[in-house]
Design an enzyme around this catalytic site. Structure first.
Site, PDB file in Angstrom:
ATOM      1  N   ARG A  83       0.874  -1.192   0.000  1.00 40.08           N
ATOM      2  CA  ARG A  83       0.000   0.000   0.000  1.00 40.08           C
ATOM      3  C   ARG A  83       0.895   1.222   0.000  1.00 40.08           C
ATOM      4  O   ARG A  83       1.797   1.332   0.839  1.00 40.08           O
ATOM      5  CB  ARG A  83      -0.902   0.028   1.235  1.00 40.08           C
ATOM      6  CG  ARG A  83      -1.515   1.423   1.464  1.00 40.08           C
ATOM      7  CD  ARG A  83      -2.539   1.498   2.552  1.00 40.08           C
ATOM      8  NE  ARG A  83      -3.776   0.849   2.135  1.00 40.08           N
ATOM      9  CZ  ARG A  83      -4.961   1.056   2.716  1.00 40.08           C
ATOM     10  NH1 ARG A  83      -5.068   1.901   3.733  1.00 40.08           N
ATOM     11  NH2 ARG A  83      -6.035   0.432   2.293  1.00 40.08           N
ATOM     12  N   CYS A 137     -16.209   2.629   1.008  1.00 41.56           N
ATOM     13  CA  CYS A 137     -15.059   1.767   1.304  1.00 41.56           C
ATOM     14  C   CYS A 137     -14.614   1.909   2.759  1.00 41.56           C
ATOM     15  O   CYS A 137     -13.974   1.012   3.299  1.00 41.56           O
ATOM     16  CB  CYS A 137     -13.910   2.094   0.353  1.00 41.56           C
ATOM     17  SG  CYS A 137     -13.459   3.837   0.350  1.00 41.56           S
ATOM     18  N   GLN A 182     -10.416  -3.721  -2.834  1.00 41.23           N
ATOM     19  CA  GLN A 182     -11.661  -3.121  -2.332  1.00 41.23           C
ATOM     20  C   GLN A 182     -12.826  -3.419  -3.289  1.00 41.23           C
ATOM     21  O   GLN A 182     -13.940  -3.718  -2.851  1.00 41.23           O
ATOM     22  CB  GLN A 182     -11.480  -1.608  -2.177  1.00 41.23           C
ATOM     23  CG  GLN A 182     -12.725  -0.870  -1.728  1.00 41.23           C
ATOM     24  CD  GLN A 182     -13.087  -1.115  -0.276  1.00 41.23           C
ATOM     25  OE1 GLN A 182     -12.243  -1.003   0.609  1.00 41.23           O
ATOM     26  NE2 GLN A 182     -14.348  -1.459  -0.012  1.00 41.23           N
ATOM     27  N   ARG A 188     -13.929  -7.547   2.745  1.00 40.51           N
ATOM     28  CA  ARG A 188     -12.523  -7.298   2.413  1.00 40.51           C
ATOM     29  C   ARG A 188     -11.690  -8.536   2.737  1.00 40.51           C
ATOM     30  O   ARG A 188     -10.804  -8.932   1.989  1.00 40.51           O
ATOM     31  CB  ARG A 188     -11.965  -6.099   3.194  1.00 40.51           C
ATOM     32  CG  ARG A 188     -12.599  -4.749   2.895  1.00 40.51           C
ATOM     33  CD  ARG A 188     -12.375  -4.308   1.466  1.00 40.51           C
ATOM     34  NE  ARG A 188     -10.979  -4.380   1.063  1.00 40.51           N
ATOM     35  CZ  ARG A 188     -10.010  -3.537   1.464  1.00 40.51           C
ATOM     36  NH1 ARG A 188     -10.292  -2.521   2.249  1.00 40.51           N
ATOM     37  NH2 ARG A 188      -8.762  -3.685   1.043  1.00 40.51           N
ATOM     38  N   HIS A 244      -7.503   0.762  -6.164  1.00 37.72           N
ATOM     39  CA  HIS A 244      -7.681  -0.013  -4.923  1.00 37.72           C
ATOM     40  C   HIS A 244      -8.423  -1.306  -5.280  1.00 37.72           C
ATOM     41  O   HIS A 244      -9.587  -1.499  -4.917  1.00 37.72           O
ATOM     42  CB  HIS A 244      -8.473   0.828  -3.919  1.00 37.72           C
ATOM     43  CG  HIS A 244      -8.436   0.323  -2.517  1.00 37.72           C
ATOM     44  ND1 HIS A 244      -7.636  -0.728  -2.108  1.00 37.72           N
ATOM     45  CD2 HIS A 244      -9.120   0.728  -1.401  1.00 37.72           C
ATOM     46  CE1 HIS A 244      -7.820  -0.937  -0.810  1.00 37.72           C
ATOM     47  NE2 HIS A 244      -8.703  -0.078  -0.364  1.00 37.72           N
ATOM     48  N   ASP A 284     -16.968   8.047  -1.230  1.00 39.11           N
ATOM     49  CA  ASP A 284     -15.680   7.910  -0.543  1.00 39.11           C
ATOM     50  C   ASP A 284     -15.342   9.281   0.037  1.00 39.11           C
ATOM     51  O   ASP A 284     -16.002  10.279  -0.290  1.00 39.11           O
ATOM     52  CB  ASP A 284     -14.614   7.450  -1.561  1.00 39.11           C
ATOM     53  CG  ASP A 284     -13.229   7.252  -0.944  1.00 39.11           C
ATOM     54  OD1 ASP A 284     -13.128   7.100   0.290  1.00 39.11           O
ATOM     55  OD2 ASP A 284     -12.233   7.251  -1.714  1.00 39.11           O
TER      56      ASP A 284
END
Ligand code: CP
Ligand code: NVA
Length: 330
Positions: free
Chosen positions: A106, A270, A136, A315, A133, A229
């Site tokens: 990440r 998310c 996700q 996730r 991402h 988001d």
């Protein structure tokens, strides 16, 4: 389907069939976990988890999924390694490949995770970059499938900053899976035109549609999924809050907006979300700009339409599927 030794850097690298397979595999692992059936298909392996930005869901998901699969983990935090400061990405990739069976990364630019994968001889998984991402999106799509029984034809509306990791990856995912994607935002927050063009050509083959819309009522009409988001992402300077609030406030997901969507629409995010003032940043920015919430109101976040915590759980199941599929023959 055999994905052994593949990297998982962005959904653009995967076919619709491969994405469907990973979602189904995640559903199978989820059922096994709920039934208490062991699934240590990666027994004895070890993985490295590199985080140059902070995380709750992604880190916990990789760690728990790895343990369920029988693997050991090493967490390298944003300050606790030599990466980038004293050792290049290429050198780090080769060092870690000798010790580990897989590497999660990440961080900032997508080019960094691509470089890591280029030099690593083990699978590399993208745990979030500025641009994408992908793990996700697998969790989001598993959740949508659980709610609606399908992905194809779902009307998916993304509200807010659609030119960053979440907007980009959701647009790619929707294009791949034959969904109807709408980005609803001021024009400057639409994804990059080159990515839109790439997604349009994918959509032409899958039956997906892509729409970019500044008008809220028009954008959310018939939506099955309303997704948003944060307005300011990790790594962005604090100074951008004022501009984002001014420009994105009309796109806040609130009860009025939800009432314009389909009757059975769900709300997704998310996470983490600024839906109240119970966080340091939420409180600081809330006081400064006289707001109780940012991208979503507390009312919608806590409503029965909100599936954010199921999404967060997914996730773990989807990350498990990515690791098992890329590390073994299954
Ligand atoms: N959604 C997500 O990636 O959360 P974290 O930043 O907590 O990992
Ligand atoms: N856009 C957000 C996503 C967090 C999961 C960020 O990059 O901070």
């Amino acid at each position: 389907m055999n994905l052994k030794n593949r990297d998982f850097l962005k959904l653009l690298d995967y076919t619709p069939e491969e994405i469907s397979y990973l979602i189904q595999l995640a559903a199978d692992f989820k059922a096994k976990k709920k039934a208490g059936i062991p699934h240590r298909v990666c027994d004895g392996k070890n993985i490295a988890l590199i985080f140059e930005k902070t995380s709750t869901r992604t880190r916990c998901s990789f760690e728990v999924a790895a343990r369920d699969l029988g693997m050991g983990t090493t967490y390298l935090d944003p300050t606790g390694s030599q990466i980038g400061k004293k050792e290049s990405i290429a050198d780090t990739a080769r060092v870690l490949s000798g010790i580990y069976d897989g590497i999660e990364y990440r961080g900032f630019g997508q080019e960094i995770v691509e470089e890591l994968a280029k030099y690593a001889s083990v699978p590399v998984w993208n745990g979030l970059t500025n641009e994408f991402h992908p793990t996700q999106i697998l969790a989001d799509f598993l959740t949508i499938k659980e709610k609606f029984g399908k992905l194809q034809g779902i009307n998916f509306v993304y509200m807010g900053d659609a030119r960053y990791n979440m907007g980009n990856s959701l647009m790619v995912g929707c294009a791949k899976m034959g969904m109807n994607f709408t980005a609803c935002a001021p024009k400057k927050y639409f994804p990059d035109q080159a990515l839109i063009d790439e997604c349009q050509s994918i959509a032409a083959k899958t039956g997906a549609t892509l729409r970019f819309c500044e008008n809220v009522a028009e954008g959310v009409r018939s939506a099955d999924v309303i997704y948003t988001d944060v307005w300011v992402s990790m790594g962005e300077p604090v100074e951008v809050w004022a501009e984002r609030i001014a420009e994105l406030s009309p796109y806040q997901v609130n009860a009025d907006l939800m009432s314009m969507a389909s009757k059975n629409a769900i709300f997704m995010h998310c996470l983490p979300a600024f839906h109240d003032k119970k966080t340091t940043i939420g409180c600081e920015m809330g006081d400064k700009f006289e707001r109780d919430a940012m991208e979503v109101t507390d009312e919608v976040f806590e409503s029965t339409q909100s599936v954010v915590f199921e999404e967060a759980e997914n996730r773990m199941h989807t990350i498990k599927a990515v690791m098992a599929a890329t590390l073994t023959d299954l």
